[in-house]
Design a protein around this motif. Structure first.
Motif, PDB file in Angstrom:
ATOM      1  N   THR A   1      48.936  -5.456  11.930  1.00  0.00           N
ATOM      2  CA  THR A   1      50.577  -5.668  12.287  1.00  0.00           C
ATOM      3  C   THR A   1      51.791  -6.195  12.130  1.00  0.00           C
ATOM      4  O   THR A   1      52.605  -6.005  11.778  1.00  0.00           O
ATOM      5  CB  THR A   1      49.947  -5.233  13.456  1.00  0.00           C
ATOM      6  OG1 THR A   1      50.414  -6.277  14.591  1.00  0.00           O
ATOM      7  CG2 THR A   1      49.802  -3.913  14.362  1.00  0.00           C
TER       8      THR A   1
ATOM      9  N   ALA B   1      50.528  -7.157   6.380  1.00  0.00           N
ATOM     10  CA  ALA B   1      51.026  -6.587   7.208  1.00  0.00           C
ATOM     11  C   ALA B   1      50.535  -4.895   6.794  1.00  0.00           C
ATOM     12  O   ALA B   1      51.294  -4.988   5.958  1.00  0.00           O
ATOM     13  CB  ALA B   1      52.546  -6.226   7.522  1.00  0.00           C
ATOM     14  N   SER B   2      50.913  -4.094   7.558  1.00  0.00           N
ATOM     15  CA  SER B   2      49.631  -2.569   7.543  1.00  0.00           C
ATOM     16  C   SER B   2      48.385  -2.237   6.412  1.00  0.00           C
ATOM     17  O   SER B   2      48.180  -1.547   5.860  1.00  0.00           O
ATOM     18  CB  SER B   2      50.759  -1.974   6.302  1.00  0.00           C
ATOM     19  OG  SER B   2      51.723  -1.664   7.121  1.00  0.00           O
TER      20      SER B   2
ATOM     21  N   SER C   1      45.512  -3.980  15.003  1.00  0.00           N
ATOM     22  CA  SER C   1      45.198  -3.256  16.436  1.00  0.00           C
ATOM     23  C   SER C   1      43.719  -2.115  15.676  1.00  0.00           C
ATOM     24  O   SER C   1      44.189  -2.049  15.044  1.00  0.00           O
ATOM     25  CB  SER C   1      46.327  -2.388  16.050  1.00  0.00           C
ATOM     26  OG  SER C   1      46.193  -1.274  16.767  1.00  0.00           O
TER      27      SER C   1
END
Length: 404
Positions: free
Chosen positions: A297, A310-311, A72
């Protein structure tokens, strides 16, 4: 998310790691050996110094650029929170559907139908520039050549007032530094960015743009309620950093590449139909924008099985992908008739460069005009690279043109 490649995955705790200083002077001036070293380690490499993952293989970068849901832009494209907060309204820091709607506001001015009437104007300007370069003989490839169309034509198209143009150009030269990890160079870039945003806000509030230009159309959309003031200012900033520094960098790189590869210049002069391919090859081998960050994400398994958690903050490197030996034969060679035509220098997916048609038009025009008047291009001294966290270009490029 499963990506093309092996089944299963290598967990982040066992993934390749590196303490490489990718944002030191040496790497920013000549990044390509560093990119290759990282590609050799794996599809994704955890950079310990900056707590981010580097993705540099062509297959993975292209897939990542096309998958905005997993990688993202909405949390920013920089490696520090200040830039990501400051540019939260910029088009490059939005995901669909917001990105899609805002892009529609800018797209008509940069589409093929809008640019078609400009071909003659751009061609005439390019021919005059080529004639001047042939007469000069010795020239600076940045100030005397690469600046010409972006400053004298593109600024007219956008509609910036004459008195602010020198300041806008100076600001654009350093604004991308703000997207790096927090260090002295980034802090300087953040100060430059703050000055740029303040100047754009003043121009917006006073509506000090030329009627009918790209900027005027954007401001009209804001006044009509299609977008708000902050969004308009963020999108106007995109016109500055995208329209000037990147095109200038590509034009100067083209000169340096043709000087270093005289056989390719001869090939181009003998077959001007290669102009579009030459423009693409210039951007492939030396992309003005080297990389942008994203945020994962969800866990993402890359082509070699490495899992990006993730992150995680992720760096997608267009420039590394364009030199990937897995995708290109002799990737460090400049070949204007290269068989592999797909490259990522203009991006890919939703965030593909909105101004790439204009950039190609400018590159085709200036080098086609130059080929008619200049038999040989030579370096006439030692080039000086810009040291920038995101872009690759020249500060000075001493050149000699041997007239045809």
């Amino acid at each position: 998310m499963a990506w093309p490649g092996k089944c299963g995955g290598v967990t982040s705790s066992h993934a390749p790691r590196s303490d490489m200083d990718l944002y030191g002077d040496a790497a920013l001036i000549d990044p390509y050996p560093h990119y290759r070293a990282l590609r050799d380690l794996g599809s994704a490499v955890y950079l310990e110094r900056i707590d981010a993952w580097f993705i540099g293989r062509f297959t993975d970068v292209r897939a990542g650029l096309g998958d905005w849901r997993t990688f993202s832009s909405a949390q920013g494209i920089g490696l520090n929170p200040t830039i990501n907060a400051a540019w939260r309204e910029a088009l490059i820091c939005q995901d669909p559907p917001i990105h899609t709607e805002r892009r529609k506001v800018m797209a008509p001015a940069l589409g093929a139908s809008a640019l078609k009437p400009l071909e003659a104007t751009i061609g005439a300007r390019a021919d005059a520039l080529a004639a001047r370069i042939a007469e000069m003989g010795c020239f600076d490839g940045v100030a005397d050549f690469a600046h010409d169309l972006p400053i004298n034509l593109v600024m007219d198209l956008i509609g910036w007032p004459d008195d602010v143009r020198p300041g806008l150009l100076a600001i654009a030269d350093g604004a991308w530094n703000a997207a790096g990890p927090m260090n002295a160079r980034t802090e300087q870039g953040l100060a430059t960015l703050a000055a740029m945003m303040a100047l754009i806000a003043d121009i917006y509030d006073a509506n000090r743009v030329t009627p009918g230009g790209f900027a005027s159309q954007l401001i009209e959309a804001a006044h009509a309620g299609v977008i708000n003031r902050e969004t308009a200012i963020g999108m106007l900033a995109g016109y500055i950093v995208a329209a000037f520094e990147t095109t200038i960098a590509a034009m100067a790189s083209g000169l340096a590449l043709f000087a270093a590869n005289p056989a390719e210049w001869g090939k181009f002069r003998n077959d001007p139909a290669l102009a579009v391919h030459a423009a693409n090859e210039i951007v492939r081998i030396d992309p003005p924008l080297q990389l942008f960050a994203r945020v994962a994400t969800a866990d993402a398994t890359l082509s070699d099985g490495t899992v990006v958690p993730a992150s995680a903050r992720v760096i997608l490197s267009y420039a590394s992908a364009n030199r990937d030996e897995r995708a290109f034969a002799a990737p460090d060679a400049f070949r204007i008739d290269r068989r592999e035509r797909l490259q990522l220098g203009f991006g890919h997916g939703p965030h593909g460069c909105l101004g790439q048609a204009l950039a190609r038009m400018e590159l085709v025009a200036v080098f086609t005009a130059l080929a008619r008047r200049v038999r040989r291009l030579e370096l006439n001294g030692t080039p000086q690279r810009i040291v920038n966290n995101v872009t690759l270009g020249f500060a000075h490029l001493p050149m000699r043109a041997i007239a045809a």
